[in-house]
Scaffold this motif. Structure first.
Motif, mmCIF file in Angstrom:
data_model
loop_
_atom_site.group_PDB
_atom_site.id
_atom_site.type_symbol
_atom_site.label_atom_id
_atom_site.label_comp_id
_atom_site.label_asym_id
_atom_site.label_seq_id
_atom_site.Cartn_x
_atom_site.Cartn_y
_atom_site.Cartn_z
ATOM 1 N N SER A 98 0.857 -1.182 0.000
ATOM 2 C CA SER A 98 0.000 0.000 0.000
ATOM 3 C C SER A 98 0.897 1.238 0.000
ATOM 4 O O SER A 98 1.736 1.399 0.886
ATOM 5 N N VAL A 99 0.720 2.084 -1.023
ATOM 6 C CA VAL A 99 1.594 3.240 -1.234
ATOM 7 C C VAL A 99 0.756 4.507 -1.367
ATOM 8 O O VAL A 99 -0.279 4.503 -2.033
ATOM 9 N N TYR A 100 1.231 5.569 -0.745
ATOM 10 C CA TYR A 100 0.566 6.868 -0.868
ATOM 11 C C TYR A 100 0.945 7.476 -2.209
ATOM 12 O O TYR A 100 2.128 7.704 -2.482
ATOM 13 N N VAL A 101 -0.029 7.696 -3.097
ATOM 14 C CA VAL A 101 0.218 8.257 -4.427
ATOM 15 C C VAL A 101 -0.484 9.599 -4.581
ATOM 16 O O VAL A 101 -1.558 9.825 -4.022
ATOM 17 N N ASP A 102 0.152 10.473 -5.365
ATOM 18 C CA ASP A 102 -0.370 11.829 -5.565
ATOM 19 C C ASP A 102 -1.252 11.981 -6.792
ATOM 20 O O ASP A 102 -2.092 12.875 -6.846
ATOM 21 N N SER A 103 -1.040 11.122 -7.805
ATOM 22 C CA SER A 103 -1.752 11.291 -9.069
ATOM 23 C C SER A 103 -1.731 9.982 -9.859
ATOM 24 O O SER A 103 -1.021 9.036 -9.497
ATOM 25 N N LYS A 104 -2.460 9.968 -10.952
ATOM 26 C CA LYS A 104 -2.468 8.803 -11.832
ATOM 27 C C LYS A 104 -1.069 8.554 -12.376
ATOM 28 O O LYS A 104 -0.596 7.415 -12.412
ATOM 29 N N GLU A 105 -0.385 9.608 -12.781
ATOM 30 C CA GLU A 105 0.967 9.483 -13.324
ATOM 31 C C GLU A 105 1.915 8.894 -12.277
ATOM 32 O O GLU A 105 2.754 8.049 -12.587
ATOM 33 N N ASP A 106 1.780 9.346 -11.056
ATOM 34 C CA ASP A 106 2.583 8.846 -9.947
ATOM 35 C C ASP A 106 2.316 7.357 -9.741
ATOM 36 O O ASP A 106 3.244 6.555 -9.611
ATOM 37 N N ARG A 107 1.056 6.968 -9.727
ATOM 38 C CA ARG A 107 0.656 5.564 -9.541
ATOM 39 C C ARG A 107 1.224 4.685 -10.652
ATOM 40 O O ARG A 107 1.794 3.619 -10.393
ATOM 41 N N LEU A 108 1.119 5.145 -11.898
ATOM 42 C CA LEU A 108 1.613 4.356 -13.027
ATOM 43 C C LEU A 108 3.138 4.270 -13.037
ATOM 44 O O LEU A 108 3.710 3.249 -13.439
ATOM 45 N N SER A 109 3.792 5.316 -12.575
ATOM 46 C CA SER A 109 5.251 5.313 -12.483
ATOM 47 C C SER A 109 5.719 4.270 -11.468
ATOM 48 O O SER A 109 6.666 3.510 -11.725
ATOM 49 N N ILE A 110 5.057 4.215 -10.337
ATOM 50 C CA ILE A 110 5.398 3.213 -9.317
ATOM 51 C C ILE A 110 5.140 1.812 -9.857
ATOM 52 O O ILE A 110 5.955 0.902 -9.678
ATOM 53 N N PHE A 111 4.026 1.631 -10.531
ATOM 54 C CA PHE A 111 3.699 0.332 -11.126
ATOM 55 C C PHE A 111 4.818 -0.120 -12.065
ATOM 56 O O PHE A 111 5.270 -1.265 -12.008
ATOM 57 N N ALA A 112 5.296 0.789 -12.921
ATOM 58 C CA ALA A 112 6.351 0.459 -13.880
ATOM 59 C C ALA A 112 7.649 0.068 -13.161
ATOM 60 O O ALA A 112 8.320 -0.889 -13.555
ATOM 61 N N LYS A 113 7.990 0.781 -12.107
ATOM 62 C CA LYS A 113 9.214 0.465 -11.348
ATOM 63 C C LYS A 113 9.094 -0.897 -10.656
ATOM 64 O O LYS A 113 10.044 -1.674 -10.640
ATOM 65 N N LEU A 114 7.925 -1.172 -10.087
ATOM 66 C CA LEU A 114 7.703 -2.467 -9.446
ATOM 67 C C LEU A 114 7.773 -3.596 -10.474
ATOM 68 O O LEU A 114 8.336 -4.661 -10.214
ATOM 69 N N LYS A 115 7.208 -3.347 -11.641
ATOM 70 C CA LYS A 115 7.167 -4.353 -12.698
ATOM 71 C C LYS A 115 8.577 -4.735 -13.159
ATOM 72 O O LYS A 115 8.838 -5.892 -13.479
ATOM 73 N N GLU A 116 9.491 -3.771 -13.167
ATOM 74 C CA GLU A 116 10.871 -4.035 -13.582
ATOM 75 C C GLU A 116 11.587 -4.982 -12.628
ATOM 76 O O GLU A 116 12.446 -5.752 -13.042
ATOM 77 N N LYS A 117 11.264 -4.910 -11.341
ATOM 78 C CA LYS A 117 12.007 -5.636 -10.310
ATOM 79 C C LYS A 117 11.305 -6.870 -9.754
ATOM 80 O O LYS A 117 11.877 -7.595 -8.953
ATOM 81 N N SER A 118 10.070 -7.108 -10.162
ATOM 82 C CA SER A 118 9.321 -8.238 -9.595
ATOM 83 C C SER A 118 8.921 -9.220 -10.675
ATOM 84 O O SER A 118 9.053 -8.958 -11.871
ATOM 85 N N LYS A 119 8.412 -10.344 -10.245
ATOM 86 C CA LYS A 119 7.934 -11.366 -11.177
ATOM 87 C C LYS A 119 6.607 -10.951 -11.798
ATOM 88 O O LYS A 119 6.385 -11.164 -12.984
ATOM 89 N N PHE A 120 5.740 -10.327 -10.969
ATOM 90 C CA PHE A 120 4.406 -9.940 -11.432
ATOM 91 C C PHE A 120 3.842 -8.875 -10.527
ATOM 92 O O PHE A 120 4.106 -8.894 -9.329
ATOM 93 N N VAL A 121 3.057 -7.929 -11.104
ATOM 94 C CA VAL A 121 2.412 -6.869 -10.318
ATOM 95 C C VAL A 121 0.976 -6.717 -10.776
ATOM 96 O O VAL A 121 0.692 -6.686 -11.961
ATOM 97 N N LEU A 122 0.082 -6.600 -9.822
ATOM 98 C CA LEU A 122 -1.333 -6.317 -10.099
ATOM 99 C C LEU A 122 -1.718 -5.038 -9.403
ATOM 100 O O LEU A 122 -1.241 -4.722 -8.352
#
Length: 87
Positions: A63-87
Motif C-alpha cells: 500500500s503506497v501513498y500516491v499523488d496522481s495517476k501518473e505517480d501511480r503508473l510510475s510506481i507500477f512500472a518500477k515495481l514491474k521491472e524488479k518483480s515477477k508480477f504486479v497487479l
C-alpha cells in the motif's frame, strides 16, 4: 443488467490516496529492501500474503501513498521491472 459502457470509462479516483499493489517476488528476494529502494522516502506499508504451492514465490500486498495517476503508473512500472508480477 450491467451497462457495458461503464466498463469502458476509467474509474474516478480521488488523489492523493493510498493505492494497493499485489506484488509477486521470488521467495529469496528481500521485499522490504526492494520496496524501500524503489519508493525511497515515500510513505508505504506492506505485508506478506500468499506463498506459491512449491514455495518459489511469495506475494505481498503493498500500500503506497500516491499523488496522481501518473505517480501511480510510475510506481507500477518500477515495481514491474524488479518483480515477477504486479497487479
Amino acid at each position: 443488467m450491467v451497462n457495458l459502457c461503464d466498463f469502458e470509462q476509467e474509474p474516478m479516483i480521488n488523489y492523493p490516496t493510498f493505492w494497493d499493489f499485489k506484488v509477486i517476488l521470488e521467495r529469496e528476494v528481500r521485499a522490504g529492501e526492494l520496496f524501500e529502494s524503489i519508493l525511497k522516502q515515500r510513505e508505504f506499508k506492506y505485508k506478506a500474503s500468499n506463498l506459491s504451492k512449491n514455495g518459489k514465490y511469495q506475494s505481498y500486498l503493498l500500500s503506497v501513498y500516491v499523488d496522481s495517476k501518473e505517480d501511480r503508473l510510475s510506481i507500477f512500472a518500477k515495481l514491474k521491472e524488479k518483480s515477477k508480477f504486479v497487479l
